[in-house]
Design an enzyme around this catalytic site. Sequence first.
Site, short mmCIF file in Angstrom:
data_model
loop_
_atom_site.label_atom_id
_atom_site.label_comp_id
_atom_site.label_asym_id
_atom_site.label_seq_id
_atom_site.Cartn_x
_atom_site.Cartn_y
_atom_site.Cartn_z
N SER A 4 0.82 -1.22 0.00
CA SER A 4 0.00 0.00 0.00
C SER A 4 0.85 1.26 0.00
O SER A 4 1.71 1.45 0.88
CB SER A 4 -0.92 0.02 1.23
N HIS A 12 -3.49 0.63 -4.77
CA HIS A 12 -2.93 -0.52 -5.49
C HIS A 12 -3.28 -0.36 -6.97
O HIS A 12 -4.43 -0.57 -7.37
CB HIS A 12 -3.50 -1.84 -4.95
#
Length: 319
Positions: free
Chosen positions: A40, A73
């Site tokens: 992340s 993402h």
Amino acid sequence: MDDDLTSPSTYKRASETAENILKDLPEQLRAPKVGIVCGSGLGGLAEAIEDEPKVEVPYKGIPNFPQSTVQGHAGKLVFGLIGPAKTPVVLLVGRAHFYEGHSMELVTFATRLCRMLGVEVMIVTNAAGGLNPEYNVGDIVCLNDHLYLAGMVGVNPLRGPNDESIGVRFPPLSDAYDLELRRRAHIAWRKLELDSSRGKLHEGVYAFASGPTYETRAECRMLRGFGADLVGMSTVPEIVVARHSGMRVLAFSLVTNRAVLEPGLRGDDPLVQGMSAGGLAEFLSKGKANHEEVLEEGRKAARDMQGLVKEIVGDLYAN
């Protein structure tokens, strides 16, 4: 997809997907030695590779591949070269998570694919909550072990029939986090002189929690009592499959928030009785994790992580 997480059909699908990808790559990118998973906010790691040749393959166009639904993402494979030795690598910018509703088979499919592509070393990164009180936001932790409570009670990516041509039925994990690679990580950190006010490099133990909720105070204290230094919602299933497949593993966590370990105030505490509603809310919000902060801290530390990974890979294949 079937429920047997290590069934021959899983390997067949990974092999078919690898063949589909490789046919469209230039020759110098067809045998990646290193797979790098970008956690992340850490998609900036893709900037560590050379500008040319570079090939990006969106997940949505890859047969059998799981789609990530998580903010931060990007969802693509990036093939390129790193370092003076022009080492071929593949970056996974984004990953599938168990909490998204994927089976463990799908969560670890990208790791299986890396093995089929010929990857020898997996470098896995993530954003995590710091349980160790010595860790600060912005620190990087080189993982040396993990706690996989879900795996111990059956949520394990190796459940089901085993293909001995891929890995043994009962793989040991006492050596999951490659010591020689960790040694290289510390050497690279010192060489780059990254130890600064922005963050430090530690070694520690990562605890996997399925998510998507962040942990309660009591859960954080329990995990810390079990020996965990960090907690997050990824990585460990990938590590298990990577080791089962014979790949060497190096893993890093970026500390994006400090977990709240102290118990909350009781409702009958005299201090609470005199608090306004606003004061109560402010007290409870202290240390509360949120995904936006995770992404922001990832962006801040991406350059250090990028330099560290680039140095390690460059040194690993320099000779």
